[in-house]
Scaffold this motif. Structure first.
Motif, PDB file in Angstrom:
ATOM      1  N   ARG A 166      42.552  20.385  88.381  1.00  0.00           N
ATOM      2  CA  ARG A 166      42.231  18.858  88.331  1.00  0.00           C
ATOM      3  C   ARG A 166      43.270  18.236  87.557  1.00  0.00           C
ATOM      4  O   ARG A 166      43.452  17.016  87.694  1.00  0.00           O
ATOM      5  CB  ARG A 166      40.670  19.080  87.701  1.00  0.00           C
ATOM      6  CG  ARG A 166      40.252  17.388  88.111  1.00  0.00           C
ATOM      7  CD  ARG A 166      38.811  17.387  87.311  1.00  0.00           C
ATOM      8  NE  ARG A 166      38.045  18.087  88.418  1.00  0.00           N
ATOM      9  CZ  ARG A 166      36.534  18.404  88.074  1.00  0.00           C
ATOM     10  NH1 ARG A 166      35.863  18.149  86.976  1.00  0.00           N
ATOM     11  NH2 ARG A 166      35.921  18.925  88.941  1.00  0.00           N
ATOM     12  N   TYR A 167      43.623  18.856  86.319  1.00  0.00           N
ATOM     13  CA  TYR A 167      44.398  17.831  85.326  1.00  0.00           C
ATOM     14  C   TYR A 167      45.628  18.269  85.382  1.00  0.00           C
ATOM     15  O   TYR A 167      46.617  17.171  84.891  1.00  0.00           O
ATOM     16  CB  TYR A 167      43.755  18.313  83.819  1.00  0.00           C
ATOM     17  CG  TYR A 167      42.540  18.304  83.662  1.00  0.00           C
ATOM     18  CD1 TYR A 167      41.476  17.091  84.126  1.00  0.00           C
ATOM     19  CD2 TYR A 167      41.662  19.239  82.794  1.00  0.00           C
ATOM     20  CE1 TYR A 167      40.190  17.135  84.102  1.00  0.00           C
ATOM     21  CE2 TYR A 167      40.339  19.016  82.638  1.00  0.00           C
ATOM     22  CZ  TYR A 167      39.481  17.980  83.285  1.00  0.00           C
ATOM     23  OH  TYR A 167      38.236  18.022  82.976  1.00  0.00           O
ATOM     24  N   PRO A 170      48.251  16.548  89.389  1.00  0.00           N
ATOM     25  CA  PRO A 170      48.598  15.271  89.748  1.00  0.00           C
ATOM     26  C   PRO A 170      50.158  15.212  89.290  1.00  0.00           C
ATOM     27  O   PRO A 170      51.183  14.360  89.752  1.00  0.00           O
ATOM     28  CB  PRO A 170      47.877  14.339  88.956  1.00  0.00           C
ATOM     29  CG  PRO A 170      46.598  15.075  88.938  1.00  0.00           C
ATOM     30  CD  PRO A 170      46.906  16.660  88.852  1.00  0.00           C
ATOM     31  N   GLN A 171      50.630  16.015  88.017  1.00  0.00           N
ATOM     32  CA  GLN A 171      51.820  15.932  87.697  1.00  0.00           C
ATOM     33  C   GLN A 171      53.071  16.862  88.565  1.00  0.00           C
ATOM     34  O   GLN A 171      54.087  16.527  88.353  1.00  0.00           O
ATOM     35  CB  GLN A 171      51.827  16.683  86.117  1.00  0.00           C
ATOM     36  CG  GLN A 171      50.949  16.009  85.088  1.00  0.00           C
ATOM     37  CD  GLN A 171      50.828  16.791  83.910  1.00  0.00           C
ATOM     38  OE1 GLN A 171      52.074  17.255  83.405  1.00  0.00           O
ATOM     39  NE2 GLN A 171      49.663  16.930  83.451  1.00  0.00           N
ATOM     40  N   GLU A 174      55.591  14.996  90.220  1.00  0.00           N
ATOM     41  CA  GLU A 174      56.531  14.109  89.546  1.00  0.00           C
ATOM     42  C   GLU A 174      57.857  14.939  89.467  1.00  0.00           C
ATOM     43  O   GLU A 174      57.943  16.020  89.361  1.00  0.00           O
ATOM     44  CB  GLU A 174      56.034  13.943  87.943  1.00  0.00           C
ATOM     45  CG  GLU A 174      54.710  13.252  87.986  1.00  0.00           C
ATOM     46  CD  GLU A 174      54.194  13.101  86.623  1.00  0.00           C
ATOM     47  OE1 GLU A 174      55.046  13.684  85.779  1.00  0.00           O
ATOM     48  OE2 GLU A 174      52.918  12.611  86.065  1.00  0.00           O
TER      49      GLU A 174
END
Length: 288
Positions: A166-167, A170-171, A174
């Motif tokens: 979850r944390y 998203p990275q 990048e």
């Protein structure tokens, strides 16, 4: 000198280990880690760098480093202010990816890390606190040694992996900057080795590609990674072979040739030296 490897007892009731809030000096850090288990490291404080799969990362408080199984990696604690971290090791056999009525991959972050060659993620203070609480809960459960502790640890591990997905995921999209801790020729050499494991990889030819002497190439390689060129290439080839043994129906001889071994006896000797198992035994035990 043979590299030191971390060995795990696959007969343990729960295939999960936790090095909790340890501060490791350079003298206490293993020269390299080579194992089938998955691992993640949470950094509380201190300084250091971490090598994994062609890349060096600087370690800072709040960082997470995820290590898929069969990946060469090594930590380099700072001499003056060594890193304090928790490292959780677990067998992928513990993970159940089917929950309720849908399929969910608890190892999605590890798969993304290996695909994107991005192994370090930085948590916000809020998310770092949640993950610290997860690690604390696993530590407490291990300390209590309850009869149903195995079930509790497995549930806590799944929750922790869900939080990592979850944390950190998203990275994963990048862009990743190239490591400033390695000279360009060294990065190119690691990439070339990774992409040409099926071909002859001699020290002299690698040094010539980098336009430096074999002695300098070998010396820098040993200083940077803590293992010599020959051991590094052999380990990468064996890790590739282990993946093929489990994910393909190729014969052992076909896999040996595809991974760059000039003969089947050489492959068997190297595989046994690094894994303490024969290729056939590894395939059988991990497909059971």
């Amino acid at each position: 000198m043979e590299p030191i490897r971390r060995h795990f007892d696959h007969q343990l009731p729960v295939t999960l280990l936790l090095d909790y809030k340890e501060t490791k000096s350079p003298q206490r850090e293993l020269p390299d880690h080579q194992h089938d288990w998955y691992e993640f490291i949470y950094v509380y404080g201190g300084k250091g760098s971490f090598f994994i799969d062609q890349t060096f990362y600087e370690m800072h408080p709040g960082d997470i480093i995820v290590v898929p199984g069969n990946t060469v990696h090594r930590g380099f604690p700072d001499n003056e202010e060594p890193v304090t971290s928790s490292a959780l090791f677990f067998s992928p056999a513990l993970i159940h990816n089917h929950t309720y009525s849908e399929s969910y991959s608890y190892l999605k972050l590890f798969d993304a890390a290996k695909t994107n060659k991005q192994y370090k993620y930085t948590l916000s203070p809020e998310h770092a606190e949640i993950l610290q609480n997860d690690i604390d809960a696993i530590h407490r459960e291990r300390e209590q040694n309850q009869p149903d502790g195995g079930q509790a640890l497995t549930l806590l591990l799944h929750l922790t992996l869900l939080h990592l997905n979850r944390y950190c995921l998203p990275q994963a999209a990048e862009p990743v900057a190239s490591s400033p801790l390695l000279p360009e020729w060294f990065r190119e050499a690691l990439s070339y080795i990774n992409d040409h494991l099926d071909q002859p990889l001699e020290l002299s030819s690698l040094a010539a590609r980098a336009s430096i002497s074999p002695a300098h190439f070998s010396r820098v390689f040993k200083q940077r990674l803590g293992m010599n060129v020959t051991d590094y290439i052999a380990t990468k080839r064996i890790f590739a072979a282990k993946d093929s043994l489990l994910q393909s129906s190729y014969t052992i001889e076909q896999i040996a040739m595809a991974c760059g071994f000039e003969s089947l006896p050489h492959f068997y000797r190297t595989f046994k030296r690094i894994t303490s198992m024969t290729p056939a035994a590894y395939r059988k035990s991990n497909r059971a």
